[in-house]
Design an enzyme around this catalytic site. Structure first.
Site, short mmCIF file in Angstrom:
data_model
loop_
_atom_site.label_atom_id
_atom_site.label_comp_id
_atom_site.label_asym_id
_atom_site.label_seq_id
_atom_site.Cartn_x
_atom_site.Cartn_y
_atom_site.Cartn_z
N LYS A 134 -10.81 15.94 -9.84
CA LYS A 134 -12.23 16.04 -10.16
C LYS A 134 -13.01 14.91 -9.49
O LYS A 134 -14.04 15.14 -8.86
CB LYS A 134 -12.39 15.97 -11.68
CG LYS A 134 -13.78 16.29 -12.15
CD LYS A 134 -13.87 16.27 -13.65
CE LYS A 134 -13.17 17.45 -14.29
NZ LYS A 134 -12.92 17.30 -15.71
N ARG A 151 -15.04 11.85 -18.57
CA ARG A 151 -14.04 12.93 -18.50
C ARG A 151 -12.77 12.47 -17.82
O ARG A 151 -12.82 11.64 -16.93
CB ARG A 151 -14.55 14.11 -17.68
CG ARG A 151 -15.76 14.78 -18.20
CD ARG A 151 -16.19 15.82 -17.16
NE ARG A 151 -17.60 16.06 -17.23
CZ ARG A 151 -18.14 17.19 -17.69
NH1 ARG A 151 -17.37 18.17 -18.10
NH2 ARG A 151 -19.44 17.33 -17.74
N GLY A 191 -8.58 21.74 -19.30
CA GLY A 191 -8.78 21.67 -20.75
C GLY A 191 -7.71 20.91 -21.51
O GLY A 191 -7.68 20.93 -22.73
N MET A 228 -7.04 17.60 -21.43
CA MET A 228 -7.34 16.24 -21.88
C MET A 228 -8.77 16.17 -22.40
O MET A 228 -9.44 17.17 -22.53
CB MET A 228 -7.06 15.26 -20.76
CG MET A 228 -5.56 15.15 -20.49
SD MET A 228 -5.21 14.04 -19.15
CE MET A 228 -5.94 14.87 -17.79
N ARG A 270 -13.73 23.02 -7.48
CA ARG A 270 -12.27 22.95 -7.29
C ARG A 270 -11.80 24.31 -6.79
O ARG A 270 -12.53 25.30 -6.90
CB ARG A 270 -11.57 22.61 -8.60
CG ARG A 270 -11.87 23.60 -9.70
CD ARG A 270 -11.23 23.21 -11.01
NE ARG A 270 -11.78 24.02 -12.08
CZ ARG A 270 -11.67 23.76 -13.36
NH1 ARG A 270 -11.03 22.69 -13.76
NH2 ARG A 270 -12.18 24.56 -14.25
N HIS A 315 25.85 41.99 -15.28
CA HIS A 315 25.71 43.38 -14.82
C HIS A 315 24.27 43.86 -15.01
O HIS A 315 23.64 44.38 -14.07
CB HIS A 315 26.69 44.26 -15.60
CG HIS A 315 26.60 45.70 -15.24
ND1 HIS A 315 25.80 46.59 -15.94
CD2 HIS A 315 27.16 46.42 -14.25
CE1 HIS A 315 25.90 47.78 -15.38
NE2 HIS A 315 26.73 47.70 -14.36
N ARG A 359 27.79 46.89 -2.29
CA ARG A 359 28.89 46.71 -3.25
C ARG A 359 29.51 48.08 -3.48
O ARG A 359 28.96 48.89 -4.23
CB ARG A 359 28.36 46.17 -4.57
CG ARG A 359 27.82 44.74 -4.54
CD ARG A 359 27.19 44.41 -5.88
NE ARG A 359 27.00 43.00 -6.12
CZ ARG A 359 25.81 42.39 -6.10
NH1 ARG A 359 24.72 43.07 -5.81
NH2 ARG A 359 25.73 41.09 -6.37
N ARG A 380 31.11 45.75 1.64
CA ARG A 380 32.15 44.91 1.03
C ARG A 380 33.27 45.79 0.51
O ARG A 380 33.01 46.81 -0.14
CB ARG A 380 31.55 44.11 -0.12
CG ARG A 380 32.60 43.31 -0.84
CD ARG A 380 32.00 42.43 -1.89
NE ARG A 380 31.57 43.20 -3.04
CZ ARG A 380 30.95 42.65 -4.08
NH1 ARG A 380 30.66 41.35 -4.07
NH2 ARG A 380 30.59 43.37 -5.10
N SER A 412 29.52 35.39 4.69
CA SER A 412 28.36 35.63 3.83
C SER A 412 28.63 34.95 2.49
O SER A 412 29.62 35.24 1.83
CB SER A 412 28.16 37.13 3.67
OG SER A 412 27.12 37.36 2.78
N ASP A 443 29.29 34.14 -7.43
CA ASP A 443 30.62 33.68 -7.80
C ASP A 443 30.82 32.21 -7.43
O ASP A 443 31.47 31.47 -8.15
CB ASP A 443 31.69 34.55 -7.13
CG ASP A 443 31.92 35.82 -7.94
OD1 ASP A 443 32.09 35.70 -9.17
OD2 ASP A 443 31.91 36.91 -7.36
N CYS A 493 24.38 36.39 0.18
CA CYS A 493 24.11 37.67 -0.46
C CYS A 493 24.18 37.59 -1.99
O CYS A 493 24.15 38.60 -2.67
CB CYS A 493 25.04 38.75 0.07
SG CYS A 493 26.77 38.38 -0.23
N TYR A 542 20.71 34.92 8.01
CA TYR A 542 19.97 35.85 7.15
C TYR A 542 20.21 35.57 5.67
O TYR A 542 21.19 34.93 5.30
CB TYR A 542 20.35 37.31 7.46
CG TYR A 542 21.79 37.66 7.14
CD1 TYR A 542 22.16 38.10 5.87
CD2 TYR A 542 22.79 37.56 8.10
CE1 TYR A 542 23.48 38.42 5.57
CE2 TYR A 542 24.10 37.88 7.82
CZ TYR A 542 24.45 38.31 6.54
OH TYR A 542 25.75 38.60 6.24
C1 PEP Z 1 28.37 36.98 -5.32
O1 PEP Z 1 29.37 36.66 -5.92
O2 PEP Z 1 27.48 36.19 -5.01
C2 PEP Z 1 28.14 38.39 -4.95
C3 PEP Z 1 27.09 38.73 -4.25
O3 PEP Z 1 29.03 39.30 -5.40
P1 PEP Z 1 28.99 39.95 -6.85
O4 PEP Z 1 27.72 39.58 -7.48
O5 PEP Z 1 29.16 41.40 -6.65
O6 PEP Z 1 30.18 39.31 -7.48
MG MG Z 2 31.03 38.03 -6.01
#
Ligand code: PEP
Ligand code: MG
Length: 868
Positions: A22, A92, A101, A103, A330, A446, A553, A609, A755, A760, A822, A842
């Site tokens: 401010k 202020r 708001g 303080m 601001r 899951h 997967r 995979r 990858s 895991d 991944c 990637y």
């Molecule tokens: C992982 O383990 O990061 C992965 C992508 O495989 P999953 O989640 O299927 O075990």
């Molecule tokens: Mg895995």
């Protein structure tokens, strides 16, 4: 000694750290020649000195600000503490980071009995003078003397009802004088203006530590060490009469981003009345009609400020007796949609560059284009909280099983599937659900992985809920029973469960969003792929800009209710012969699926995979499940029970999965290779360009890779025999165990890509089970035992170091290896940035995260360019 006090003409917008946001902006506006009531700023380091000195103002501070005050008096042609020509101040807070708001503020400081009378004479407006005085007493008592503000409000309403008045505007000067006398009975405040000022400065510093400020800082990761500055500014009065007033305005529409000046104004009102919403303000056009010159000045000023700051501004201003004053500017808060529209428009208007536009949007902004979001304005208090597993907002009737979800949804009724946890058996219910809520499970359980993949809103690990399937209730910690059929709303972005139907904003793409994404593609190096198995998900991913599949997967391809039993039968087979029988049937599905996937991803790489089913996700658990499966597979229940027992694992997430399956059951791998390569050949024959990449999961050493590569090579050789097509393919591995990372130099010669499976890898680095972490991670976060959920944002110090080591050591052994990630982190902006900085080729993430990863990758690149 460092200067502690800055006049408004001594700082600039670049002094945020020192003068607070401010203060810095008040200085900037003063320098721009705008009509800002003059004043001074006490710096943020002074706030630190104040706390370090045991909540005492530094010795010479008062002398310093008195010098500044003299200059303000000259500038304003009025004197602080002089009844004949009084100068009043607003005091202020203002931190380097905006904390709206949070303080304290004190207005009209410098009034006492004598000066109020003087002000009444000078302005010839006693009503105004005494109204201002009573407001000052209320604020000062509340903020400085810690007197409950309710007491004052109570006295005002009592007085009003006794005297037959209902509105503040009904109160005369005499009424306010009477009220002031009553107030004096409640509180004893200093009559000396300099004493008032000193106490007010102290109170502003102390307000840095109010509980609400502490909570806000924690929520927004604002360091407590920053401290606040104090802005002491000459008062101007919007409540002076009908040619006065206060307003707030945005230089563009903050909800849509439209380039149209947008504001509200209240005649004869102080700024606090507008902000507090006591009276309903009028559209800014009312000002244009009544005070056109003032409106013109306001309009010119807002345009100048926007151009100067090169961003949409949120401004506060006051009009006193037809004179216009700027009080604040601001960067304006805005919705996700508005933020993207404004960024893109400003590039068109040549105010900012494409790169700047990219840096102005955040992942939350992008989510509004991809999912419906719970409207923040309509949100009610949550009855339960959990992990924000999959973003967006969803409302529906509560169901407790997948079958029920399908049944209730059959007439189109929206459902929220509430489960303790989910397994592949629940897929049909998850598919039709608007949202998914589980008691257990972490961010890579899951439910979380599948929901994110489908773009369905989900909350996992809502440990405060206790679910009783039989009774059809989910009871919250406060004892609220959510029953089957009740309507609830999930905010998957915040991890909050609310009762009833809370309004949501619609998801839909826009031209601006696409333009911004095209700039992201232009300014990034990191490629973005998607984790997807079904042709539909892959098509969605491609539509959202995926440059290939980073993880297919294959076990997920068997989640469908038709196929899951086949998969189970294969897992539960007693003999190789029996297994081969089921594998043959699975082959047909796998081939067809792969073909479809290659077609959708024509010309782009698809990493497939090898099978990695956490077996427990596929096995029946309850007696009921066992007997139902026995019937379907036409096997004795006892046989299933025995096999299930035989295969049951103490720690299934560390269990018989991944390449370990290929080692023990090579026929499974052989079937998969046949399906993958067979489908790639067929796709090629049909004129498509498939680029299959076969990925070996969960390895710990190079011998596993060699052994399995042999099976793969053999399979490929067989599949290509007598075919005239030429196929480009790769064989690589998934880096999911710490040992694989530590021994990456030895894996290198045997692979073409690596990858990182950071789900895991995180699980094994921490020793936190992915499925169970949801039970304690919220507590860990709350108690600050960890900074963030490592399953969401990659732990750069541990998992990141493993990655770094694996890359540098494998690269030293073999050139040309491609590196990707991944795990779920591939869609987390902070992790994407890390992957960029590490030089990965990637990231791969669920389809709906692809646009977010594209922007995050561009932001990382722009940042890197800037620092080079
Ligand atoms: C992982 O383990 O990061 C992965 C992508 O495989 P999953 O989640 O299927 O075990
Ligand atoms: Mg895995």
């Amino acid at each position: 000694m460092a200067k502690r006090v800055y006049l408004f003409n001594e700082g600039s917008k670049d002094d945020r750290e020192l003068l607070g946001g401010k203060g810095a902006n008040l200085c900037e506006m003063t320098n721009l020649g705008l009509p800002v009531p003059f004043g001074f700023v006490i710096t943020t380091p002074t706030c630190r000195e104040f706390f370090e000195g045991g909540n005492k103002l530094p010795n010479l501070l008062e002398q310093e600000y008195r010098v500044a005050l003299d200059l303000v008096e000259k500038q304003m042609d009025a004197r602080f503490g002089d009844p004949e020509n009084p100068l009043l101040f607003s005091v202020r807070s203002g931190a380097p980071v905006s904390m709206p708001g949070m303080m304290n503020t004190i207005l009209n400081l410098g009034l006492n009995d004598e000066i109020a009378a003087g002000l009444a004479r000078k302005t010839d407006n006693p009503r105004f003078a005494y109204d201002s005085y009573r407001r000052f007493i209320q604020m000062f008592a509340d903020v400085v003397l810690d007197v409950d503000g309710e007491k004052f409000e109570h006295e005002i309403s009592q007085y009003k009802s006794k005297h037959g008045k209902s509105l503040d505007t009904d109160m005369s000067a005499e009424d306010w004088q009477a009220i002031i006398e009553i107030f004096k009975g409640i509180t004893d405040f200093p009559q000396d203006p300099f004493e008032q000022l000193k106490l007010a400065v102290e109170a502003v510093f102390l307000s840095w530590h109010t509980p609400r400020a502490n909570v806000y800082r924690e929520m927004n990761n604002i360091p407590v060490t920053l401290g606040t500055a104090v802005n002491v500014q000459a008062m101007v009065f919007g409540n002076f009469g009908e040619d006065s007033g206060s307003g707030v305005a945005f230089t563009r529409n903050p909800s849509t981003g439209e380039r149209s000046f947008f504001g509200e104004f209240l005649f004869n009102a102080a700024g606090e009345d507008v902000v507090a919403g006591i009276r309903t303000p009028q559209p800014i056009e009312s000002l244009r009609n009544r005070l056109p010159d003032v409106y013109d000045e306001l309009y010119r000023t807002q345009a100048l400020l926007e151009e100067h700051y090169r961003d949409m501004q949120d401004i506060e201003f006051t009009v006193q007796q037809g004179r216009f004053y700027m009080l604040q500017t601001r960067s304006g808060k805005r919705t996700g949609r508005a933020s993207i529209k404004i960024a893109v428009d400003m590039v068109r208007e040549e105010l900012i560059s494409e790169k700047e536009a990219l840096m102005r949007v955040s992942p939350e902004h992008v989510e509004a284009f991809l999912h419906p979001m719970v409207d923040p304005a309509a949100k009610t208090d949550p009855v339960a909280t959990g992990l924000p597993a999959s973003p967006g907002g969803a409302t529906g009737r509560v169901v407790f099983s997948a079958d029920e979800a399908v049944a209730v949804n059959s007439d189109g009724t929206a459902v929220i599937l509430v489960r303790r946890e989910t397994t592949p058996e629940d897929i049909h219910g998850m598919k039709v659900a608007e949202g998914i809520l589980t008691e257990l499970g972490g961010m890579t359980s899951h439910a979380a992985v599948v929901a994110r993949g489908m773009g369905v809103c989900a909350i996992t690990g809502a440990g405060g809920l206790s679910i009783d399937y039989e009774a059809g209730t989910a009871t919250t910690q406060d004892g609220i029973a959510i029953r089957r059929g009740d309507v609830i709303t999930l905010d998957g972005t915040a991890g909050e469960v609310m009762l009833g139907d809370i309004p949501k904003t619609e998801a839909s793409s826009s031209e601006d969003f696409q333009i911004l994404l095209s700039w992201a593609d232009k300014h990034r190096k990191l490629k973005v792929r998607a984790n997807a198995e079904t042709p539909e998900d892959a098509a969605k991913a491609r539509e959202l800009g995926a440059e290939g599949i980073g993880l297919c997967r294959t076990e997920h391809m068997f989640f469908d209710s038709e196929r899951i039993d086949l998969m189970r039968a294969m897992i539960l087979s007693d003999t190789k012969k029996e297994r081969k029988k089921y594998l043959k049937q699975l082959l047909a599905f796998q081939h067809a699926d792969m073909l479809a996937l290659f077609k959708v991803m024509d010309g782009l790489p698809v990493t497939v995979r090898l099978l990695d089913p956490p077996l427990h996700e596929f096995l029946p658990h309850t007696e009921e499940d066992i007997s139902a499966l026995a019937q379907r597979l036409d096997k004795p229940a006892q046989a299933i029970r025995d096999s299930a027992e035989h295969l049951s694992e103490v720690n299934p997430m560390l269990g018989f999965r991944g390449c370990r399956l290929s080692v023990v059951y090579p026929e499974i791998t052989a079937m998969q290779v046949r399906a993958i390569i067979g489908a790639a050949v067929e796709a090629t024959e049909q004129g498509y360009k498939p680029f299959p990449e076969i990925m070996i999961p969960l390895v710990v050493n190079v011998r596993e890779i060699r052994l399995i590569s042999e099976i793969i090579d053999h399979g490929i050789h067989k599949a290509l025999k007598e075919k005239s097509v030429s196929l480009t393919y790769k064989i690589g591995t998934m880096m999911e165990t710490p040992r694989a990372c530590l021994g990456a130099d030895r894996l290198a010669p045997a692979v073409e890509f690596m990858s990182f499976g950071t789900n895991d890898l995180t699980q094994m680095t921490y020793g936190f089970s992915r499925d169970d972490a949801g039970r304690f991670i919220p507590q860990y976060l709350e108690r600050k035992l960890i900074e963030s959920d490592p399953f969401v944002s990659l732990d750069q110090r541990a998992v990141g170091r493993l990655m770094e080591m694996a890359i540098s050591e494998s690269r030293a052994r073999k050139k040309g290896i491609k590196y990707g990630i991944c795990g779920e982190h591939g869609g987390d902006p902070r992790s994407v940035r890390f992957c960029h900085d590490l030089g990965l080729d990637y990231v791969s993430c669920s389809p709906y995260r692809v646009p977010i990863a594209r922007i995050a990758a561009a932001q990382a690149n722009v940042d890197q360019e800037r620092s080079n």
